[in-house]
Design an enzyme around this catalytic site. Structure first.
Site, PDB file in Angstrom:
ATOM      1  N   HIS A 307      11.617   8.241   6.647  1.00  0.00           N
ATOM      2  CA  HIS A 307      10.898   8.965   7.694  1.00  0.00           C
ATOM      3  C   HIS A 307      11.540  10.330   7.888  1.00  0.00           C
ATOM      4  O   HIS A 307      12.758  10.471   7.784  1.00  0.00           O
ATOM      5  CB  HIS A 307      10.949   8.189   9.024  1.00  0.00           C
ATOM      6  CG  HIS A 307       9.921   8.639   9.999  1.00  0.00           C
ATOM      7  ND1 HIS A 307      10.116   9.716  10.811  1.00  0.00           N
ATOM      8  CD2 HIS A 307       8.681   8.189  10.243  1.00  0.00           C
ATOM      9  CE1 HIS A 307       9.036   9.893  11.553  1.00  0.00           C
ATOM     10  NE2 HIS A 307       8.143   8.981  11.225  1.00  0.00           N
ATOM     11  N   ASP A 364       4.782   1.767   8.967  1.00  0.00           N
ATOM     12  CA  ASP A 364       3.772   1.265   8.023  1.00  0.00           C
ATOM     13  C   ASP A 364       4.248   0.072   7.211  1.00  0.00           C
ATOM     14  O   ASP A 364       3.448  -0.550   6.508  1.00  0.00           O
ATOM     15  CB  ASP A 364       3.379   2.402   7.071  1.00  0.00           C
ATOM     16  CG  ASP A 364       2.708   3.525   7.825  1.00  0.00           C
ATOM     17  OD1 ASP A 364       3.223   4.666   7.787  1.00  0.00           O
ATOM     18  OD2 ASP A 364       1.699   3.254   8.495  1.00  0.00           O
TER      19      ASP A 364
HETATM   20  C1  SDX Z   1       4.182   8.025   8.841  1.00  0.00           C
HETATM   21  O1  SDX Z   1       5.986  12.128  10.844  1.00  0.00           O
HETATM   22  C2  SDX Z   1       5.646  11.067  11.434  1.00  0.00           C
HETATM   23  O2  SDX Z   1       5.959  10.831  12.570  1.00  0.00           O
HETATM   24  C3  SDX Z   1       4.737  10.136  10.602  1.00  0.00           C
HETATM   25  C4  SDX Z   1       4.453   8.781  11.223  1.00  0.00           C
HETATM   26  C5  SDX Z   1       3.612   8.896  12.450  1.00  0.00           C
HETATM   27  O3  SDX Z   1       3.637   7.969  13.276  1.00  0.00           O
HETATM   28  O4  SDX Z   1       2.811   9.862  12.527  1.00  0.00           O
HETATM   29  O5  SDX Z   1       5.692   8.149  11.557  1.00  0.00           O
HETATM   30  C6  SDX Z   1       3.700   7.890  10.251  1.00  0.00           C
HETATM   31  O6  SDX Z   1       3.653   8.838   8.126  1.00  0.00           O
HETATM   32  C7  SDX Z   1       5.356   7.207   8.389  1.00  0.00           C
HETATM   33  C8  SDX Z   1       5.810   7.541   6.917  1.00  0.00           C
HETATM   34  C9  SDX Z   1       4.888   6.777   5.945  1.00  0.00           C
HETATM   35  N1  SDX Z   1       5.148   7.205   4.569  1.00  0.00           N
HETATM   36  C10 SDX Z   1       5.748   6.396   3.663  1.00  0.00           C
HETATM   37  O7  SDX Z   1       6.174   5.278   3.933  1.00  0.00           O
HETATM   38  C11 SDX Z   1       5.799   6.963   2.254  1.00  0.00           C
HETATM   39  C12 SDX Z   1       7.197   6.726   1.660  1.00  0.00           C
HETATM   40  N2  SDX Z   1       8.142   7.585   2.407  1.00  0.00           N
HETATM   41  C13 SDX Z   1       8.445   8.863   1.803  1.00  0.00           C
HETATM   42  O8  SDX Z   1       7.527   9.449   0.967  1.00  0.00           O
HETATM   43  C14 SDX Z   1       9.286   9.774   2.712  1.00  0.00           C
HETATM   44  O9  SDX Z   1      10.300   9.018   3.218  1.00  0.00           O
HETATM   45  C15 SDX Z   1       8.597  10.514   3.826  1.00  0.00           C
HETATM   46  C16 SDX Z   1       7.410  11.264   3.349  1.00  0.00           C
HETATM   47  C17 SDX Z   1       8.180   9.572   4.914  1.00  0.00           C
HETATM   48  C18 SDX Z   1       9.628  11.505   4.412  1.00  0.00           C
HETATM   49  O10 SDX Z   1       9.909  12.428   3.441  1.00  0.00           O
HETATM   50  P1  SDX Z   1      10.922  13.662   3.708  1.00  0.00           P
HETATM   51  O11 SDX Z   1      11.375  13.665   5.117  1.00  0.00           O
HETATM   52  O12 SDX Z   1      10.272  14.888   3.157  1.00  0.00           O
HETATM   53  O13 SDX Z   1      12.184  13.254   2.878  1.00  0.00           O
HETATM   54  P2  SDX Z   1      12.360  13.510   1.343  1.00  0.00           P
HETATM   55  O14 SDX Z   1      11.090  13.176   0.617  1.00  0.00           O
HETATM   56  O15 SDX Z   1      12.955  14.846   1.160  1.00  0.00           O
HETATM   57  O16 SDX Z   1      13.428  12.362   0.966  1.00  0.00           O
HETATM   58  C19 SDX Z   1      14.828  12.583   1.131  1.00  0.00           C
HETATM   59  C20 SDX Z   1      15.472  11.764  -0.002  1.00  0.00           C
HETATM   60  C21 SDX Z   1      14.957  12.164  -1.397  1.00  0.00           C
HETATM   61  O17 SDX Z   1      15.962  11.828  -2.347  1.00  0.00           O
HETATM   62  P3  SDX Z   1      16.983  13.029  -2.845  1.00  0.00           P
HETATM   63  O18 SDX Z   1      16.095  14.154  -3.333  1.00  0.00           O
HETATM   64  O19 SDX Z   1      17.789  13.396  -1.615  1.00  0.00           O
HETATM   65  O20 SDX Z   1      17.799  12.363  -3.934  1.00  0.00           O
HETATM   66  O21 SDX Z   1      15.125  10.375   0.152  1.00  0.00           O
HETATM   67  C22 SDX Z   1      14.349   9.945  -0.963  1.00  0.00           C
HETATM   68  C23 SDX Z   1      13.798  11.198  -1.623  1.00  0.00           C
HETATM   69  O22 SDX Z   1      13.571  10.982  -3.023  1.00  0.00           O
HETATM   70  N3  SDX Z   1      13.281   9.112  -0.433  1.00  0.00           N
HETATM   71  C24 SDX Z   1      12.856   7.967  -0.990  1.00  0.00           C
HETATM   72  C25 SDX Z   1      11.862   7.483  -0.123  1.00  0.00           C
HETATM   73  N4  SDX Z   1      11.710   8.332   0.908  1.00  0.00           N
HETATM   74  C26 SDX Z   1      12.585   9.341   0.711  1.00  0.00           C
HETATM   75  N5  SDX Z   1      13.224   7.334  -2.133  1.00  0.00           N
HETATM   76  C27 SDX Z   1      12.555   6.163  -2.396  1.00  0.00           C
HETATM   77  N6  SDX Z   1      11.600   5.626  -1.615  1.00  0.00           N
HETATM   78  C28 SDX Z   1      11.221   6.257  -0.463  1.00  0.00           C
HETATM   79  N7  SDX Z   1      10.280   5.733   0.313  1.00  0.00           N
END
Ligand code: SDX
Length: 428
Positions: A307, A364
């Protein structure tokens, strides 16, 4: 003496104000930065940028805190109803019984959707995605209420548009479901409460009496409350920026629905179940999928994990995880993907990759398991998220409009070709 921050740019010192919120959050106010210094800031994805002040929802990602208008989500999920939380978000205070009855009864007077709108449904292929249908149906509502097109019209027009959206969204969502299974639509039953009416329109039949299960209604109320708002998330920011151009509320909400559709946002609840099903089909080899999620060369992400704000166990995920156990046992449902989900969570919470990146289950991760137990097909999950998020989007839009905020128009830093002269095609 108000706090300030000092910037030294090209040897010159500049002082900019610091803003402190009621929860002691701090921000550097750069409203006048470009005029003062010629500089702008750059923050792709707005990870460090506040778009507004707001008094609606407070999140503390480090300490796992979520409050609507100051009320902790745990208390609201346990003791309130979705329609009461909608009132709280939109009007800022918990309603008295009289206010709640009036709000609820006014909504009941607007639950019907214009019969002509059925023609739009007829044009959709039966298996087209519910989010695409919902986004266009909400925009289409503006065609039937021309007075809603100008958001600057008197207060009562905006309030009526808010009521119409809250009243008609459940009808639209249930009709989308009925179309997907080829059943006739069920019209609203206005002597039922908001959630019971929605469940009857969705799962009722014209020929049989539909008795609403209190366990189902309680679970649905809780899920809708937990999804009701989440401050400046992607879809709420979309609603605000579309509304900032003075587009009408129907158009702004429709844009929010489209933003929520993405699998990184609201679409994750559908993606989680599809992921869990894939893992089950693949023989339940969880470690293989965890390794894929950690592999930078593999596009697979662990859906439902991570998140932008929560860097600790998300309060909503905790509540939903407990509710999943309660609802499934009360309904006598045994869903093998729940066990896979719990095992993934257990492994991830001990895995250095996830621990280092503070990746925890989000809202989710477990919600789809409950939606499925309540009888919803997977591709309906994100429209259920939209149904819950509607009062939050409305409250964010209303706050932005009432504050007379300017049109949202970010700047950029240009990194393309500098000036060059046109060359005729013969000379290229
Ligand atoms: C919602 O914003 C809100 O409030 C949203 C929400 C709401 O109520 O409105 O809470 C609802 O959208 C919840 C999120 C649902 N999405 C997912 O579950 C999809 C999977 N999650 C990711 O795609 C990710 O965690 C996000 C999109 C939620 C957040 O992404 P960020 O903040 O841009 O973080 P990032 O992508 O830069 O990740 C940081 C690191 C990275 O690794 P490094 O580059 O540091 O090595 O964490 C890793 C990412 O690769 N990472 C994951 C991961 N999420 C982040 N690696 C594996 N699996 C994951 N799910």
């Amino acid at each position: 003496m108000s706090e300030t921050a000092k910037l030294i740019l090209e040897g010159q010192e500049h002082e900019v104000p610091v803003v402190t919120g009621t929860e002691n959050e701090k921000a550097i106010d750069i409203t006048k930065l470009r005029a003062q210094t010629g500089y702008i800031t750059l923050d792709v994805g707005y990870k460090n940028t506040g778009a507004t002040t707001s008094s609606i929802t407070y999140l503390d990602g480090e300490n796992g805190i979520l409050q609507y208008r100051g009320y902790p989500i745990e208390q609201l999920a346990d003791r309130s109803s979705f329609i009461e939380v909608a009132y709280l978000l939109i009007h800022g205070e918990l309603p008295t019984q009289t206010q709640l009855d009036q709000f609820s009864n006014t909504i009941k007077m607007h639950t019907l959707v214009h019969e002509d709108m059925k023609k739009f449904f007829d044009g959709y292929p039966s298996k087209s995605h519910p989010m695409g249908q919902l986004a266009s149906m909400v925009t289409a509502l503006s065609a039937y209420y021309p007075e809603s097109l100008n958001p600057n019209r008197p207060e009562e027009d905006v309030d009526l548009t808010i009521v119409r959206l809250l009243a008609k969204m459940p009808t639209l969502v249930s009709w989308i479901y009925k179309k997907s299974v080829g059943h006739p639509v069920i019209y609203p039953t206005n002597n039922l409460d908001y959630v019971s009416n929605f469940m009857k329109m969705t799962f009722g039949h014209r020929t049989e009496e539909y008795s609403v299960d209190p366990v189902v209604v309680d679970a649905m109320n809780k899920l809708l409350i937990l999804h009701a708002d989440h401050e400046q998330n992607c879809s709420a920011s979309t609603v605000r920026i579309v509304g900032s151009s003075q587009a009408n509320l129907f158009a702004s909400i429709s844009a929010g629905i489209s933003a929520l559709w993405g699998p990184l946002h609201g679409g994750a609840n559908q993606a989680v179940i599809e992921m869990l099903e894939n893992i089950k089909q693949d023989g339940g080899n969880i470690q293989k999928w965890m390794d894929k999620a950690k592999d930078k060369n593999d596009p697979f992400r662990l859906m439902g994990f991570g998140h932008r704000v929560y860097k600790n166990f998300a309060p909503r995920a905790k509540i939903i995880k407990k509710s999943a156990d309660d609802v499934l046992s009360k309904l006598g449902v045994n869903d093998p993907v729940l066990d896979i989900a719990k095992e993934i969570e257990r492994i991830a919470l001990e895995d250095q990759y996830f621990v280092d990146r503070k990746l925890y289950p989000n809202v989710d991760f477990y919600s789809g398991i409950i939606y499925r137990a309540l009888g919803f097909p997977t591709d309906m999950f994100t429209v259920l998220f939209a149904l819950g998020r509607l009062p939050g989007w409305i409250s964010q839009w209303k706050e932005m409009r009432e504050e007379g905020q300017p049109i949202g128009r970010p700047r950029q830093i240009f990194t393309g070709e500098t000036k060059r002269d046109y060359v005729s095609i013969e000379q290229r």
